[in-house]
Write an enzyme that holds these catalytic residues in place. Structure first.
Site, mmCIF file in Angstrom:
data_model
loop_
_atom_site.group_PDB
_atom_site.id
_atom_site.type_symbol
_atom_site.label_atom_id
_atom_site.label_comp_id
_atom_site.label_asym_id
_atom_site.label_seq_id
_atom_site.Cartn_x
_atom_site.Cartn_y
_atom_site.Cartn_z
ATOM 1 N N SER A 142 0.875 -1.265 0.053
ATOM 2 C CA SER A 142 0.011 -0.066 0.211
ATOM 3 C C SER A 142 0.898 1.258 -0.030
ATOM 4 C CB SER A 142 -1.053 0.182 1.320
ATOM 5 O OG SER A 142 -1.455 1.166 1.128
ATOM 6 N N TYR A 155 -1.177 1.093 11.220
ATOM 7 C CA TYR A 155 -1.542 0.358 9.767
ATOM 8 C C TYR A 155 -0.325 0.756 8.845
ATOM 9 C CZ TYR A 155 -3.873 -0.919 5.483
ATOM 10 O OH TYR A 155 -4.089 -1.502 4.202
#
Length: 249
Positions: A142, A155
Site C-alpha cells: 500500500s 497500519y
C-alpha cells in the site's frame, strides 16, 4: 506450470474472502486457471462463481494470526493442487488509529496479522516456489507504507514493513525462477473502506485486480495503482517533515 496458452493453472488465495483477492482469482480463472484453493478463517469462502467458470475449487481453514500453521497449509495446497503458479496473500485488518491509541494490545495484535502473518506465509510460499523453480507471490502492499502518516501510522507502519519484506524476498528469489510482485495501491474503494471518505486518486477493487493481472502477464515486479502515484510519492518522500505533519487526516 503455465499451460499451453501461457496462462497459470493453479492459484492459492490466502484470505479466501478478500474482495481484491477474489477479483484477482476470478480473472485468473477466466484466463485459464483450472485449480484454485481459497484459504479462509473458518474454512468458508465463496466458490459458486469460480466453479461456474469451470475451476476446481478447494476451501481450507486458514488463520493469519497463527503463523505456526502457515507452512503446513502451503504444503497442503501444493499436495492438493500440484505446483503453485500464483500465491496471493490477501488478508489484513484496517483498524482505526484512535482505537489503537486507546488499546495498544489491539494495535499489536493487528500488526501481528498485517505484517507478521505475511512474513510467515510469504516465507513458506517462497520456499515452495523456490523448490519448484517457478511461481509468483503477489504481495498487496500500500502507499500507506511508502511514507507513514499520523492518521494511520500503526497500519501504515505494518505496510511499510511488509513492503520492505517483499522487496527483500524478491531479491532473495532472484535467479531461482520464482518471483515476487509488489502491488502498491492507493485508497481502494470497497468493503474494507466502506464509510470512509475516498482519498484523491482512489481506485476500485477491479482496478487493482486488473493491475495484478497485467503485472503477471508483463513481468513487472513493482506496480503502483494508479501509476501516477509513483510520481506523487517521489515528492512525498522528500517533503519536509514539518509539512508532512500538516497534511489533513
Amino acid at each position: 506450470m503455465r499451460n499451453a496458452l501461457g496462462s497459470v493453472d493453479t492459484v492459492l488465495l490466502l484470505g479466501g474472502r478478500s474482495e481484491i483477492g477474489l477479483a484477482i482469482v476470478e480473472r485468473l480463472v477466466r484466463d485459464g486457471a483450472g485449480r484454485v484453493m481459497l484459504a479462509a478463517r473458518g474454512g468458508t469462502a465463496p466458490t459458486e462463481e469460480l466453479r461456474k467458470l469451470g475451476a476446481e475449487v478447494h476451501v481450507v481453514d486458514f488463520d493469519a494470526a497463527r503463523p505456526e500453521t502457515h507452512a503446513a497449509l502451503i504444503e497442503h495446497a501444493a499436495a492438493t493442487l500440484g505446483d503453485l503458479d500464483v500465491v496471493i496473500p490477501a488478508f489484513g485488518v484496517l483498524g482505526k488509529q484512535a482505537v489503537y491509541d486507546a488499546d495498544p494490545v489491539a494495535a499489536a495484535r493487528d500488526v501481528a496479522v498485517n505484517f507478521g502473518g505475511h512474513v510467515s506465509a510469504g516465507l513458506a510460499a517462497a520456499r515452495r516456489l523456490r523448490e519448484q523453480g517457478h511461481g509468483t507471490l503477489v504481495v498487496l502492499s500500500s502507499v500507506a507504507g511508502v511514507r507513514v502518516r499520523k492518521a494511520n501510522f500503526v497500519y501504515g507502519s505494518a505496510k511499510a514493513g511488509l513492503d520492505g519484506f517483499a522487496q527483500g524476498l524478491a531479491d532473495s528469489l532472484h535467479g531461482s525462477g520464482a518471483q515476487v510482485v509488489v502491488i502498491r495501491p492507493g485508497f481502494v474503494i470497497g468493503r474494507m473502506t466502506e464509510g470512509m471518505t475516498p482519498a484523491p486518486m482512489s481506485v476500485t477493487v477491479d482496478t487493482v485486480a486488473d493491475a495484478v493481472i497485467d503485472a503477471l502477464k508483463s513481468g513487472r515486479q513493482t506496480v503502483w495503482v494508479p501509476g501516477r502515484l509513483r510520481f506523487v510519492f517521489a515528492v512525498m518522500r522528500i517533503l519536509p517533515r514539518a509539512l508532512w505533519r500538516r497534511l489533513p487526516r
